[in-house]
Enzyme design. Sequence first.
Site, PDB file in Angstrom:
ATOM      1  N   VAL A   1      78.118  47.975  42.541  1.00 49.55           N
ATOM      2  CA  VAL A   1      77.476  47.886  43.880  1.00 49.55           C
ATOM      3  C   VAL A   1      78.117  46.706  44.841  1.00 49.55           C
ATOM      4  O   VAL A   1      78.989  47.012  45.705  1.00 49.55           O
ATOM      5  CB  VAL A   1      76.011  47.668  43.820  1.00 49.55           C
ATOM      6  CG1 VAL A   1      75.344  47.609  45.286  1.00 49.55           C
ATOM      7  CG2 VAL A   1      75.203  48.712  43.097  1.00 49.55           C
ATOM      8  N   CYS A   2      77.800  45.506  44.412  1.00 50.99           N
ATOM      9  CA  CYS A   2      78.089  44.714  45.475  1.00 50.99           C
ATOM     10  C   CYS A   2      79.567  43.922  45.407  1.00 50.99           C
ATOM     11  O   CYS A   2      80.275  43.255  46.145  1.00 50.99           O
ATOM     12  CB  CYS A   2      77.256  43.326  45.374  1.00 50.99           C
ATOM     13  SG  CYS A   2      75.562  43.829  45.684  1.00 50.99           S
ATOM     14  N   VAL A   3      80.295  44.586  44.442  1.00 49.36           N
ATOM     15  CA  VAL A   3      81.715  44.128  44.262  1.00 49.36           C
ATOM     16  C   VAL A   3      82.436  45.467  44.459  1.00 49.36           C
ATOM     17  O   VAL A   3      83.490  45.091  45.232  1.00 49.36           O
ATOM     18  CB  VAL A   3      81.976  43.839  42.973  1.00 49.36           C
ATOM     19  CG1 VAL A   3      83.557  43.425  42.628  1.00 49.36           C
ATOM     20  CG2 VAL A   3      81.201  42.435  42.278  1.00 49.36           C
TER      21      VAL A   3
END
Length: 218
Positions: free
Chosen positions: A121-123
Site C-alpha cells: 500500500v504505502c510503498v
Amino acid sequence: MMNKTPKIGLEGLLRPEDSIVVLIDHQPFQVANLHSHEPTMIINNTIGLSKATKVFNVPTILTTVTEERGGYILKGIQDVFPEQKPINRTFINTWEDPAVTDIVKETGRKQLILAGLWTEVCVAMPAIQALAEGYEVFVVTDACGSVSTEAHDMAVRRMVQVGVVPINWLAVVSEWQRDWARLETASQLGPILFDHGGGSGVALAWELQLLATTPPQQ
C-alpha cells in the site's frame, strides 16, 4: 545494440550525492499487523539504513499517516533524526502529498529510495507514481513489510514489473560506499554494522579482532 538505461552500468548503482530516502509509516499500527517478516528485523534494518543516511549525507524524509491514531514513528528511527518532525499525512499515497514531494523536487535528486509499511500500500503507491515522474525508484525490501508474506511478495513483483528496483539495506550502504579506501565513511560504517548488520557485523568484529592479534612466536 542494446540501449543503455539508468539501471545498468555504473550509472545503475546508487550514489549518495544523487540519492534521497523517504521512510514511510513505520508506526505502531502498521507494526501490529506486520506478518511478512519478524518485526524486529524490519525495525533493525530501517534504523541501520537511517544511520547510514547520516554517514553519507543523504537527505531523508520521515512521514507518517494519521499519527494521532496510528502512532508516532518508531522511536529508534526518530532518535536518528531528533531535529526532524515527521510529515503527518492523510493521503494513503505519500506521493499525492505536496508536503513530501515538494521537498524531494527541491533537492533535484533523482535516485529515490523508499522503505515503509506496508509494502503493498504505502510503498507501492508512491513507487509506481514517482517512476512515471522520471525518478529512479529503489525499494528497500528488507526495511518494508506487509500483512502477509504473499502481500509483500506480490507488491514487490508488481513494482518490479513497472521498473522499480528492489534492494536490501546493506546493498544500499555498499553502493553508497563503493570503495573501502574511502576511509572517512568506512570508519563510520563499522559501528552501524556492529549494531545492525547481523552476521555481517559479527564477522566484521571478528576480522578486526584477528587483525589486532599479535602473531604467535615461532
